[in-house]
Design a protein around this motif. Structure first.
Motif, PDB file in Angstrom:
ATOM      1  N   ALA A  15       2.012  43.740  39.261  1.00  0.00           N
ATOM      2  CA  ALA A  15       1.302  42.780  38.552  1.00  0.00           C
ATOM      3  C   ALA A  15       1.204  42.227  37.535  1.00  0.00           C
ATOM      4  O   ALA A  15      -0.082  41.961  36.984  1.00  0.00           O
ATOM      5  CB  ALA A  15       0.030  43.162  39.459  1.00  0.00           C
ATOM      6  N   GLY A  16       2.406  41.801  36.764  1.00  0.00           N
ATOM      7  CA  GLY A  16       2.254  41.411  35.668  1.00  0.00           C
ATOM      8  C   GLY A  16       1.041  39.475  35.731  1.00  0.00           C
ATOM      9  O   GLY A  16       1.389  38.731  37.156  1.00  0.00           O
ATOM     10  N   GLY A  17       0.830  39.280  34.990  1.00  0.00           N
ATOM     11  CA  GLY A  17      -0.168  37.973  35.323  1.00  0.00           C
ATOM     12  C   GLY A  17      -1.413  38.684  35.810  1.00  0.00           C
ATOM     13  O   GLY A  17      -2.306  37.377  35.968  1.00  0.00           O
ATOM     14  N   SER A  18      -1.343  39.886  35.902  1.00  0.00           N
ATOM     15  CA  SER A  18      -2.784  39.679  37.055  1.00  0.00           C
ATOM     16  C   SER A  18      -3.816  40.545  37.005  1.00  0.00           C
ATOM     17  O   SER A  18      -3.911  41.476  35.426  1.00  0.00           O
ATOM     18  CB  SER A  18      -2.709  40.472  38.861  1.00  0.00           C
ATOM     19  N   TRP A  19      -5.196  40.292  36.937  1.00  0.00           N
ATOM     20  CA  TRP A  19      -6.216  41.464  36.592  1.00  0.00           C
ATOM     21  C   TRP A  19      -6.292  42.881  37.322  1.00  0.00           C
ATOM     22  O   TRP A  19      -6.188  42.269  38.512  1.00  0.00           O
ATOM     23  CB  TRP A  19      -7.904  40.696  36.972  1.00  0.00           C
ATOM     24  N   HIS A  20      -6.766  44.139  36.687  1.00  0.00           N
ATOM     25  CA  HIS A  20      -6.932  45.031  37.395  1.00  0.00           C
ATOM     26  C   HIS A  20      -7.400  45.606  36.655  1.00  0.00           C
ATOM     27  O   HIS A  20      -7.986  45.681  35.143  1.00  0.00           O
ATOM     28  CB  HIS A  20      -5.377  45.956  37.807  1.00  0.00           C
ATOM     29  N   VAL A  21      -8.668  46.385  37.376  1.00  0.00           N
ATOM     30  CA  VAL A  21      -9.450  47.618  36.477  1.00  0.00           C
ATOM     31  C   VAL A  21      -8.342  48.534  36.452  1.00  0.00           C
ATOM     32  O   VAL A  21      -6.903  49.020  36.256  1.00  0.00           O
ATOM     33  CB  VAL A  21      -9.585  48.417  37.637  1.00  0.00           C
ATOM     34  N   LEU A  22      -8.910  48.801  34.710  1.00  0.00           N
ATOM     35  CA  LEU A  22      -8.154  49.865  34.282  1.00  0.00           C
ATOM     36  C   LEU A  22      -7.581  51.593  34.824  1.00  0.00           C
ATOM     37  O   LEU A  22      -8.441  51.943  35.585  1.00  0.00           O
ATOM     38  CB  LEU A  22      -8.795  50.895  32.858  1.00  0.00           C
ATOM     39  N   ALA A  23      -6.478  51.974  35.254  1.00  0.00           N
ATOM     40  CA  ALA A  23      -5.640  52.363  36.122  1.00  0.00           C
ATOM     41  C   ALA A  23      -4.331  53.439  35.235  1.00  0.00           C
ATOM     42  O   ALA A  23      -4.096  52.955  34.268  1.00  0.00           O
ATOM     43  CB  ALA A  23      -5.411  52.140  36.974  1.00  0.00           C
ATOM     44  N   VAL A  31      -0.914  59.269  43.524  1.00  0.00           N
ATOM     45  CA  VAL A  31      -1.685  59.375  43.543  1.00  0.00           C
ATOM     46  C   VAL A  31      -2.584  58.435  41.930  1.00  0.00           C
ATOM     47  O   VAL A  31      -1.937  58.916  41.002  1.00  0.00           O
ATOM     48  CB  VAL A  31      -2.670  60.552  43.327  1.00  0.00           C
ATOM     49  N   GLY A  32      -2.837  57.311  42.573  1.00  0.00           N
ATOM     50  CA  GLY A  32      -3.699  57.061  41.119  1.00  0.00           C
ATOM     51  C   GLY A  32      -4.983  56.443  41.278  1.00  0.00           C
ATOM     52  O   GLY A  32      -5.981  57.095  41.820  1.00  0.00           O
ATOM     53  N   VAL A  33      -5.308  56.662  39.579  1.00  0.00           N
ATOM     54  CA  VAL A  33      -6.438  57.156  39.564  1.00  0.00           C
ATOM     55  C   VAL A  33      -7.271  55.599  38.987  1.00  0.00           C
ATOM     56  O   VAL A  33      -6.337  54.582  37.811  1.00  0.00           O
ATOM     57  CB  VAL A  33      -7.549  58.226  38.319  1.00  0.00           C
ATOM     58  N   HIS A  34      -8.190  55.140  39.067  1.00  0.00           N
ATOM     59  CA  HIS A  34      -9.168  53.764  38.673  1.00  0.00           C
ATOM     60  C   HIS A  34     -10.439  53.860  37.963  1.00  0.00           C
ATOM     61  O   HIS A  34     -11.293  55.117  38.712  1.00  0.00           O
ATOM     62  CB  HIS A  34      -9.073  52.755  39.457  1.00  0.00           C
ATOM     63  N   ILE A  60      -2.154  56.489  47.363  1.00  0.00           N
ATOM     64  CA  ILE A  60      -4.075  56.690  47.561  1.00  0.00           C
ATOM     65  C   ILE A  60      -4.435  56.950  46.353  1.00  0.00           C
ATOM     66  O   ILE A  60      -3.980  56.685  44.533  1.00  0.00           O
ATOM     67  CB  ILE A  60      -3.828  58.349  47.721  1.00  0.00           C
ATOM     68  N   GLN A  61      -5.510  55.494  46.110  1.00  0.00           N
ATOM     69  CA  GLN A  61      -5.763  55.428  45.234  1.00  0.00           C
ATOM     70  C   GLN A  61      -6.957  55.929  45.381  1.00  0.00           C
ATOM     71  O   GLN A  61      -7.679  54.752  45.492  1.00  0.00           O
ATOM     72  CB  GLN A  61      -5.530  53.753  44.951  1.00  0.00           C
ATOM     73  N   LEU A  62      -7.873  56.233  43.672  1.00  0.00           N
ATOM     74  CA  LEU A  62      -9.377  57.053  43.460  1.00  0.00           C
ATOM     75  C   LEU A  62      -9.824  56.068  43.117  1.00  0.00           C
ATOM     76  O   LEU A  62      -9.532  55.608  41.998  1.00  0.00           O
ATOM     77  CB  LEU A  62      -9.139  58.135  43.705  1.00  0.00           C
ATOM     78  N   PHE A  63     -11.272  55.802  42.954  1.00  0.00           N
ATOM     79  CA  PHE A  63     -11.545  54.627  42.518  1.00  0.00           C
ATOM     80  C   PHE A  63     -12.815  55.421  41.627  1.00  0.00           C
ATOM     81  O   PHE A  63     -13.631  55.932  42.559  1.00  0.00           O
ATOM     82  CB  PHE A  63     -12.093  53.511  42.987  1.00  0.00           C
ATOM     83  N   PHE A  64     -13.440  55.810  40.687  1.00  0.00           N
ATOM     84  CA  PHE A  64     -14.401  55.802  39.409  1.00  0.00           C
ATOM     85  C   PHE A  64     -14.905  55.443  39.242  1.00  0.00           C
ATOM     86  O   PHE A  64     -14.270  54.936  38.303  1.00  0.00           O
ATOM     87  CB  PHE A  64     -13.868  57.612  39.170  1.00  0.00           C
ATOM     88  N   ARG A  65     -16.396  55.696  39.695  1.00  0.00           N
ATOM     89  CA  ARG A  65     -17.000  54.377  38.483  1.00  0.00           C
ATOM     90  C   ARG A  65     -18.008  55.875  37.697  1.00  0.00           C
ATOM     91  O   ARG A  65     -17.782  57.028  37.682  1.00  0.00           O
ATOM     92  CB  ARG A  65     -19.308  54.667  39.294  1.00  0.00           C
ATOM     93  N   ALA A  66     -18.352  55.395  35.964  1.00  0.00           N
ATOM     94  CA  ALA A  66     -18.369  56.210  35.047  1.00  0.00           C
ATOM     95  C   ALA A  66     -19.591  55.839  34.097  1.00  0.00           C
ATOM     96  O   ALA A  66     -19.231  54.317  34.547  1.00  0.00           O
ATOM     97  CB  ALA A  66     -17.049  56.068  33.676  1.00  0.00           C
TER      98      ALA A  66
END
Length: 182
Positions: free
Chosen positions: A67-75, A43-46, A122-128
């Motif tokens: 994913a070195g060198g790639s853009w990603h959301v905080l996770a 389980v990952g959170v984003h 399972i990657q959960l994406f949360f909006r703050a």
């Protein structure tokens, strides 16, 4: 929780009812073991932070294991904690942000298998909606920069499932599957 997410979960529950519980006589340590063939999902959170049509992305360190060198959301990965507790912890550890848990909502889920040998995730994406602080580099061995990007013009390279989730949220979708051979 978004009404569309709740509707999706209720539809899923109605279409896939849970089997009746086993009798109490079988309860105990042996009953807790997963059935043969069961594969646990990681389980990952984003954190999807948005402001003025822009999203916050971090540039992963070039030597990062993933994913070195790639853009990603905080996770981050859940570590024997609730998903929201993980989200709050990761936001502070990675970027020095204090997230208001009352302003957090689940906006997208990605069920992912990047390679056949990898465990499913399972990657959960949360909006703050509310947070305190300005993103800063607190784990420079993992993230080389934080930057706000126009949500319609995301940078390359970007982690593919992060792009899918951001685009899914913008399109009003709550769920994406990637890497399942379809």
């Amino acid at each position: 929780m978004l009404p569309s997410t709740r509707a999706f979960l209720e539809r899923h529950a109605a279409e896939h009812p849970v089997a009746a519980a086993e009798p109490a006589a079988t309860a105990g340590p042996a009953a807790a073991a997963a059935p043969s063939g069961t594969v646990p999902n990681v389980v990952g959170v984003h954190l999807l932070l948005e402001r003025d049509g822009q999203v916050l992305l971090g540039l992963r360190h070039p030597d990062s294991a993933y994913a070195g060198g790639s853009w990603h959301v905080l996770a981050g990965h859940c570590e024997a904690e609730s998903a929201t507790a993980c989200l709050l912890r990761e936001a502070y550890e990675e970027a020095g942000l204090v997230i208001d848990p009352a302003g957090v909502e689940l906006v997208h889920t990605v069920h992912l298998r990047e390679r056949p040998a990898d465990p499913p995730r399972i990657q959960l994406f949360f909006r703050a909606r509310r947070w305190e602080g300005t993103p800063r580099l607190r784990e420079p061995d993992k993230c080389a920069a934080w930057q706000w990007w126009n949500a319609e013009e995301l940078p390359e390279p970007i982690v593919p499932y992060a792009r899918a989730a951001i685009e899914g949220v913008r399109a009003g979708r709550v769920y994406t599957e990637l890497g399942w051979g379809r």
